[in-house]
Design a protein around this motif. Structure first.
Motif, mmCIF file in Angstrom:
data_model
loop_
_atom_site.group_PDB
_atom_site.id
_atom_site.type_symbol
_atom_site.label_atom_id
_atom_site.label_comp_id
_atom_site.label_asym_id
_atom_site.label_seq_id
_atom_site.Cartn_x
_atom_site.Cartn_y
_atom_site.Cartn_z
ATOM 1 N N VAL A 1 0.937 -1.253 -0.149
ATOM 2 C CA VAL A 1 -0.038 -0.084 0.103
ATOM 3 C C VAL A 1 0.846 1.387 -0.086
ATOM 4 N N ALA A 2 1.825 1.267 0.546
ATOM 5 C CA ALA A 2 2.742 2.407 0.792
ATOM 6 C C ALA A 2 3.542 2.663 -0.305
ATOM 7 N N LEU A 3 3.942 1.741 -1.126
ATOM 8 C CA LEU A 3 4.514 1.714 -2.486
ATOM 9 C C LEU A 3 3.514 2.391 -3.528
ATOM 10 N N ASP A 4 2.159 1.902 -3.438
ATOM 11 C CA ASP A 4 1.249 2.424 -4.271
ATOM 12 C C ASP A 4 0.892 3.755 -3.953
ATOM 13 N N ALA A 5 0.947 4.284 -2.701
ATOM 14 C CA ALA A 5 0.834 5.612 -2.280
ATOM 15 C C ALA A 5 1.952 6.483 -2.961
ATOM 16 N N ALA A 6 3.077 6.054 -3.098
ATOM 17 C CA ALA A 6 4.152 6.840 -3.430
ATOM 18 C C ALA A 6 4.084 7.007 -4.959
ATOM 19 N N ASP A 7 3.713 5.911 -5.611
ATOM 20 C CA ASP A 7 3.261 6.029 -7.096
ATOM 21 C C ASP A 7 2.271 7.088 -7.206
ATOM 22 N N ARG A 8 1.179 7.173 -6.600
ATOM 23 C CA ARG A 8 0.377 8.224 -6.740
ATOM 24 C C ARG A 8 1.209 9.673 -6.477
ATOM 25 N N LEU A 9 1.722 9.702 -5.475
ATOM 26 C CA LEU A 9 2.444 10.918 -5.403
ATOM 27 C C LEU A 9 3.245 11.329 -6.407
ATOM 28 N N ALA A 10 4.105 10.425 -6.981
ATOM 29 C CA ALA A 10 5.083 10.689 -8.055
ATOM 30 C C ALA A 10 4.283 10.954 -9.259
ATOM 31 N N GLU A 11 2.942 10.670 -9.543
ATOM 32 C CA GLU A 11 2.398 11.069 -10.673
ATOM 33 C C GLU A 11 1.959 12.382 -10.746
ATOM 34 N N ARG A 12 2.194 13.027 -9.605
ATOM 35 C CA ARG A 12 1.515 14.564 -9.545
ATOM 36 C C ARG A 12 2.820 15.478 -9.964
ATOM 37 N N PHE A 13 4.059 14.829 -10.506
ATOM 38 C CA PHE A 13 5.283 15.730 -10.739
ATOM 39 C C PHE A 13 4.900 16.459 -11.873
ATOM 40 N N ASN A 14 5.235 17.653 -12.161
ATOM 41 C CA ASN A 14 5.293 18.746 -13.466
ATOM 42 C C ASN A 14 6.600 18.565 -13.913
ATOM 43 N N GLU A 15 6.724 17.976 -14.958
ATOM 44 C CA GLU A 15 8.159 17.997 -15.504
ATOM 45 C C GLU A 15 8.755 19.196 -15.809
ATOM 46 N N LYS A 16 7.690 19.837 -16.568
ATOM 47 C CA LYS A 16 8.326 21.342 -17.057
ATOM 48 C C LYS A 16 9.001 22.153 -15.772
ATOM 49 N N GLY A 17 7.784 22.131 -14.814
ATOM 50 C CA GLY A 17 8.215 23.025 -13.653
ATOM 51 C C GLY A 17 9.073 22.400 -12.633
ATOM 52 N N GLN A 18 9.476 21.263 -12.597
ATOM 53 C CA GLN A 18 10.071 20.431 -11.669
ATOM 54 C C GLN A 18 9.424 20.574 -10.210
ATOM 55 N N PHE A 19 8.322 20.286 -10.226
ATOM 56 C CA PHE A 19 7.572 20.263 -8.829
ATOM 57 C C PHE A 19 6.355 19.244 -8.904
ATOM 58 N N ILE A 20 6.155 19.147 -7.601
ATOM 59 C CA ILE A 20 4.960 18.168 -7.577
ATOM 60 C C ILE A 20 3.751 19.167 -7.203
ATOM 61 N N GLN A 21 2.761 18.990 -8.129
ATOM 62 C CA GLN A 21 1.362 19.991 -7.927
ATOM 63 C C GLN A 21 0.855 19.691 -6.323
ATOM 64 N N ALA A 22 0.708 20.667 -5.677
ATOM 65 C CA ALA A 22 0.170 20.281 -4.342
ATOM 66 C C ALA A 22 -1.292 19.972 -4.301
ATOM 67 N N TRP A 23 -2.389 21.063 -4.792
ATOM 68 C CA TRP A 23 -3.427 21.016 -4.606
ATOM 69 C C TRP A 23 -4.311 20.784 -5.822
ATOM 70 N N ASN A 24 -5.531 20.165 -6.073
ATOM 71 C CA ASN A 24 -6.315 19.932 -7.203
ATOM 72 C C ASN A 24 -7.110 21.269 -7.285
ATOM 73 N N VAL A 25 -7.886 21.119 -8.472
ATOM 74 C CA VAL A 25 -8.447 22.332 -8.891
ATOM 75 C C VAL A 25 -10.026 22.078 -8.021
ATOM 76 N N TRP A 26 -10.234 23.060 -6.938
ATOM 77 C CA TRP A 26 -11.246 22.691 -6.080
ATOM 78 C C TRP A 26 -12.603 23.066 -6.734
ATOM 79 N N LYS A 27 -12.508 24.267 -7.754
ATOM 80 C CA LYS A 27 -13.772 24.715 -8.418
ATOM 81 C C LYS A 27 -13.462 25.240 -9.906
ATOM 82 N N GLN A 28 -14.023 24.799 -10.592
ATOM 83 C CA GLN A 28 -13.832 24.710 -12.149
ATOM 84 C C GLN A 28 -13.865 26.188 -12.218
#
Length: 376
Positions: free
Chosen positions: A113-140
């Motif tokens: 489970v912990a490694l699956d969670a790490a995968d989900r966190l890694a998926e938030r990486f923005n390659e262009k900006g070299q950062f992990i996106q913090a929050w989701n879009v709460w309200k379109q």
């Protein structure tokens, strides 16, 4: 001064009483001395499980293991059935639950489970900006929410250990590369030149271009939000522990100096160090607790008077929190620490117990006693 064993008894007795009432629910903050719960864990669910793992380490009482695991179905449902509800706080949620479980018991299911969670966190990486996106879009369509596509926040420095740990466990360097890239980006943007920290920093999500800093939960964009300063201290200390990168240690030490220079005489910080009227400003006991835990980690990597200063702060603040900011004389109050300040600008969770404040108070106590398996 109170013996640490007295403080441990206070912590574990209250935690056990709370566990008998909570079942599988995840406490977040108190209202009138009673904890309210987050259905899916919000960003704070891991702190209750982590508090119980620490209580097990402090006592050897296996009932705390059962309590920690009681909440797992909620965290599992979130990870596998509703992953769209997760943001960068995957680290907070799963490091202090499933990673802690694996470290303490060797539970192979917790490892998966912990490694699956790490995968989900890694998926938030923005390659262009070299950062992990913090929050989701709460309200379109809402301008602030739309900026979340390119937003980082200082808290994420404390989520990176999940990736560093996953890299060590698996040998997959991608996890580490993402964590280091994010730490480097934070170092050049969200950490100001005077080693104070913005709460958030916004990038163009398409090009990765840095745009501007904001302090969403602090007094003003250019102010020094005390809890954010403690996330920076601990986050960069842990990044140094995993990498040996001296630049990270330099940030941690300088952020610590800022904090200690600004903190109130009783060592419990104002919710924001830049408020115009300090005499009437709320304190944030959670920031004090995070600072204590973070500085105790930092003591491992410094020497002499600097180490002594961190140790002195941590020892004294634990005593001050227990004597002046705890519920040790009130069995009916479910929190451990009072006078936490959650989100002052929004008027949310002010002057209450916060589960993360309670957790880091316990972590600081456990560190003083040399109990260390749970930590990031």
């Amino acid at each position: 001064m109170n013996n640490l064993s007295t403080i441990v008894s206070f912590i574990t007795d209250k935690t056990k009483r709370n566990a008998a009432k909570y079942g599988d629910r995840l406490p977040a903050h108190t209202k009138d001395g009673v904890y309210e719960f987050s259905e899916n864990g919000f960003w704070t669910g891991g702190f209750w499980t982590g508090l119980n793992w620490l209580s097990y380490e402090l006592t050897g009482d296996e009932s705390f293991i059962r309590t920690a695991r009681d909440s797992y179905p909620r965290l599992l449902k979130r990870l596998y059935d509703t992953p769209e509800t997760l943001d960068h706080d995957i680290g907070f949620l799963y490091s202090l639950s499933f990673v802690a479980d694996y470290k303490i018991t060797g539970n192979p299911e917790a490892l998966k489970v912990a490694l699956d969670a790490a995968d989900r966190l890694a998926e938030r990486f923005n390659e262009k900006g070299q950062f992990i996106q913090a929050w989701n879009v709460w309200k379109q369509g809402d301008p602030f929410s739309e900026e979340n596509r390119g937003r980082i926040i200082i808290d994420c420095m404390y989520n990176l250990p999940l990736l560093f740990w996953a890299s060590e466990i698996t040998g997959n360097q991608t996890y580490r590369q993402i964590a280091e890239s994010h730490a480097n980006t934070c170092m050049s943007t969200i950490i100001r030149s005077d080693f104070t920290a913005y709460h958030t920093f916004v990038f163009d999500p398409v090009t990765g271009e840095p745009k501007f800093g904001q302090t969403h939960q602090g007094y003003a964009d250019e102010s020094v939000w005390s809890r954010g300063q403690t996330w920076a201290i601990g986050g960069y200390t842990h990044a140094y522990r995993y990498t040996g990168n001296d630049a990270y240690l330099n940030v941690a030490r300088n952020c610590a100096k800022v904090f200690l220079d600004k903190v109130e005489p009783d060592l419990i910080p104002l919710w924001d160090f830049s408020v115009p009227d300090p005499k009437t400003a709320k304190r944030d006991s959670s920031a004090a607790a995070i600072a204590a835990a973070s500085l105790l980690e930092l003591t491992k990597f410094v020497e002499g008077s600097e180490r002594s200063a961190y140790e002195t702060y941590a020892n004294q603040v634990v005593q001050n929190l227990f004597e002046m900011y705890s519920t040790n004389h009130d069995e009916t109050h479910e929190g451990l620490l009072i006078h936490g300040c959650g989100h002052h600008p929004a008027g949310k969770n002010i002057d209450c117990s916060l589960i993360y404040g309670d957790y880091y108070f316990v972590e600081a106590v456990a560190r003083l006693l040399g109990k260390t398996k749970v930590y990031w």
